[in-house]
Structure formats: structure tokens, C-alpha cells
Design an enzyme around this catalytic site. Structure first.
Site, short mmCIF file in Angstrom:
data_model
loop_
_atom_site.label_atom_id
_atom_site.label_comp_id
_atom_site.label_asym_id
_atom_site.label_seq_id
_atom_site.Cartn_x
_atom_site.Cartn_y
_atom_site.Cartn_z
N LEU A 126 40.27 32.41 46.72
CA LEU A 126 40.30 30.96 46.88
C LEU A 126 41.64 30.42 46.38
O LEU A 126 42.04 30.69 45.26
CB LEU A 126 39.14 30.33 46.12
CG LEU A 126 38.98 28.81 46.31
CD1 LEU A 126 37.51 28.42 46.27
CD2 LEU A 126 39.76 28.03 45.28
N HIS A 230 41.18 32.69 33.13
CA HIS A 230 42.52 32.09 33.12
C HIS A 230 42.36 30.58 32.92
O HIS A 230 41.45 29.98 33.49
CB HIS A 230 43.18 32.39 34.47
CG HIS A 230 44.59 31.93 34.57
ND1 HIS A 230 44.93 30.61 34.77
CD2 HIS A 230 45.75 32.61 34.48
CE1 HIS A 230 46.25 30.51 34.80
NE2 HIS A 230 46.77 31.71 34.64
#
Ligand SMILES: NC(=[NH2+])NCCC[C@H](N)C(=O)O
Length: 354
Positions: A126, A230
Site C-alpha cells: 500500500l 514504523h
């Protein structure tokens, strides 16, 4: 108007941009024209074949602004995470080290190389134009894939998984990689991440350590990164937890990013998705209603948009002529609808097996 549709070859330049701007770069979306071109061909094959059970198919979608002919994002479903090559993860385990003689008992956490996630269907690759971050378009891009899977269940596994990019520090380095992978590859995390995307992954099996890792032997920074996403993916992870995904025991082998999974029937979108016949009404005649993802029922011409979940007393879904046109549906045809807003998440670790 924004719409999700299958990728076409004309999207290649836009995909290249999205791949280059993904933060961090994604193995499943290599910033490499030839690889992306292969992926588009492969996706078109998947959308246009009759398929009875999941295999090595990739379904690649784009988020497009139809009027401006602009591609703003992309996302992929891999029907089987490890179809041709195994899908590698580290599985978190506990070992008991005990000696009665010395009267000691220690629990030691380990990470063991695993192929267990190979059968799952993977939501991956994505990337979104940063202008749309945090908007309903981002949710649509992420979750329209669930609307597709809900329509064609035979093409996918019962277990769905998402691997989130792992924690990188302010210098863009992976503390987990520096403590683990680095000893075996002598390359930076960024280089390896790139190689894993553009080349075959067989090098992973050849060079990664085969024995379990003992967590106390890793650096504290590496241990702290295990199962940590992240920083740019915190909201994405929260949304998938709200959707009903749970953290699995598995983490990424390079950066230890979290892998979440779910039986698809347990996901909010699956449980709340419903079919409705379409009634076309002028825009001004539509009642106010909560936003919903609405998808048509045409495999190769799949379309999914965000519109109001405006139901008539008898259960017809009322769409404006523009929305009906975007979906390519006429009055009387059925569409699948599911609320866009999710209840808030519970962040739980799934104790079951993957
Ligand atoms: N962050 C990464 N690039 N990890 C390497 C790839 C690992 C992935 N689970 C696979 O087998 O495809």
C-alpha cells in the site's frame, strides 16, 4: 471522484512514483519499472481468470481520481503469501531453561524462522499520495480489499495477514537489522529491503541463520524494535486493529515489524457488509447518512467508492447518478456496502496459533 479499481498498464508511471515515495520502501512494491510491469500483467491475469482456490495470484488495485485522471494510491492482495516461494517470518517463542540442582528457572524468549504464514492471504504494497494521508480515501484504499475478498471468498484464504513495516530510527536504520541480519548479509537494511523486492527471495533461505535467536543476546535497541511498527504506519496499524486484526506471534525477519492476522469472518467489514439493490436518486434527495464503502459486483471491473449509506425503508441503497455511474451500476442491481467508520480498537495479542 475517488474510486478503487484494478490496475491497468496505463497506471505504470504513477505506480513508479508511488513505489519511490513509499515510506519506507516496500518489498512488495519495488521501485523498478520492469518489476512493476510484471506485477500489472500478473494482476490482470488474476482478475480475468476463473479461480477456485487461492494460489500465486496478485490482485493490484489503484485509488484514482476519475475526473482528473490521477492515480493517488495503490494496494495489493496476494492470495497466498507464500505460494511460489515460502513466506518467511520470525515466530516469537518462549523456552524454559531450568535446573533443579541449581534451583533456577528462566524463561527465555526466542525468535524462530517460520514458514507458517505462507498460507495466509496477504494485504500488502500500500502506498498513498501524502496529500490524502488521514482522509477517508486512505481508509478506502486500505479496506476496499476486504470488500473484494468478501465478494470472492473462494479466491482467498480464510486467514488474512498484514505485515507492517518495522521500526526505523531517526537515521533510517533498523536496530533489529543491525543486531541480526547485518551479521549474515553485511549490507544495510535499505539495500536488503530493495534486493528482496527486485530479486528472488531464495537468498533469504540460503543466508539467514537457521537456528533460533535468543533475545537476551540481541542489543536492547533490537529487542525494543520487535513487533514495533514504523512511525509512519501507526495509524494504519491502529485502523487494522480496529477492523479486527490481532497481533500474531510473527514479526518480519529483517526489521521485526509486526504481523497482524485475522479469520476473515471476524473482521468488522465482513460482519457488517450487506447487499442492497440500488435506487438512483438525485443528489439533493438523498438523506444524510453515515459514510460507507460501496462496491459493485463485477470482478474484472471491480469498483469501490465512499458514499453515504442511505437506505430506503425497504432496504434499497440510494445512490446519486454520479455514484451509480462510477460503480457502473444501474437501478435494481445489487451492491455490497459496509460502514466506513470502525469501532475503536483493542490492541490484543492473539494467543491462538497462526
Ligand atoms: N522487510 C522485508 N523486506 N522483509 C523481507 C521479506 C520477508 C517477507 N516476510 C517475505 O518472505 O517475503
Amino acid at each position: 471522484m475517488l474510486v478503487i479499481r484494478p490496475v491497468t498498464m496505463a497506471d505504470l508511471p504513477a505506480l513508479e512514483q508511488l513505489a519511490e515515495h513509499a515510506v519506507p520502501r516496500l518489498t512488495n512494491l519495488p521501485a523498478n519499472r520492469d518489476r512493476l510491469e510484471e506485477r500489472i500483467v500478473r494482476s490482470q491475469e488474476a482478475f480475468n481468470s476463473e479461480i477456485e482456490f487461492p494460489g500465486n495470484e496478485h490482485y493490484m488495485f489503484v485509488l484514482a481520481d476519475d475526473e482528473r485522471e490521477e492515480v493517488l494510491g495503490t494496494a495489493t492482495i496476494r492470495a497466498q503469501a507464500g505460494a511460489a516461494e515460502a513466506y518467511y517470518t520470525y515466530r516469537q517463542e518462549t523456552l524454559i531453561h531450568a535446573s533443579q540442582q541449581l534451583n533456577v528457572r528462566r524463561e527465555v524468549q526466542t525468535l524462530a524462522l517460520s514458514h507458517e504464514a505462507s498460507d495466509a492471504t496477504l494485504l500488502c504494497a500500500l502506498s498513498l499520495n501524502p496529500r490524502y494521508k488521514g482522509t477517508s480515501a486512505e481508509s478506502l484504499l486500505r479496506r476496499a480489499r476486504l470488500m473484494f475478498i468478501a465478494q470472492y471468498p473462494e479466491r482467498f484464504s480464510r486467514i488474512l495477514a498484514v505485515a507492517f513495516p518495522g521500526y526505523l530510527d531517526s537515521k533510517n536504520e533498523s536496530p533489529f537489522w543491525e543486531s541480526v541480519g547485518r551479521h549474515f548479509f553485511a549490507r544495510s537494511f535499505q539495500e536488503m529491503n530493495h534486493i528482496a523486492g527486485v530479486r528472488s527471495k531464495s537468498f533469504i533461505a540460503e543466508v539467514m541463520p537457521q537456528f533460533p535467536l535468543y533475545l537476551p543476546l540481541l542489543t536492547p535497541q533490537a529487542r525494543a524494535a520487535i513487533g514495533r511498527e514504523h512511525p509512519a504506519h501507526e495509524d494504519a496499524l491502529a485502523e487494522m486493529l480496529a477492523e479486527g486484526f490481532v497481533r500474531s506471534r510473527h514479526v518480519d525477519i529483517f526489521d521485526a515489524g509486526p504481523i497482524v492476522k485475522a479469520e476473515r469472518e471476524r473482521l468488522e467489514t465482513f460482519r457488517r457488509a450487506a447487499w442492497h439493490p440500488v435506487r438512483v436518486r438525485p443528489e439533493h434527495a438523498l438523506p444524510d447518512a453515515e459514510p460507507a464503502m460501496i462496491a459493485n459486483q463485477t470482478l474484472g471491473d471491480f469498483r469501490c467508492i465512499v458514499a453515504r449509506y442511505a437506505l430506503s425503508p425497504t432496504g434499497q441503497l440510494m445512490l446519486s447518478p454520479q455514484h451509480a455511474k462510477r460503480l457502473g451500476v444501474e437501478e435494481g442491481r445489487a451492491v455490497l456496502a459496509a460502514p466506513l467508520t470502525l469501532p475503536s480498537a483493542v490492541d490484543a495479542l492473539d494467543e491462538g496459533e497462526m
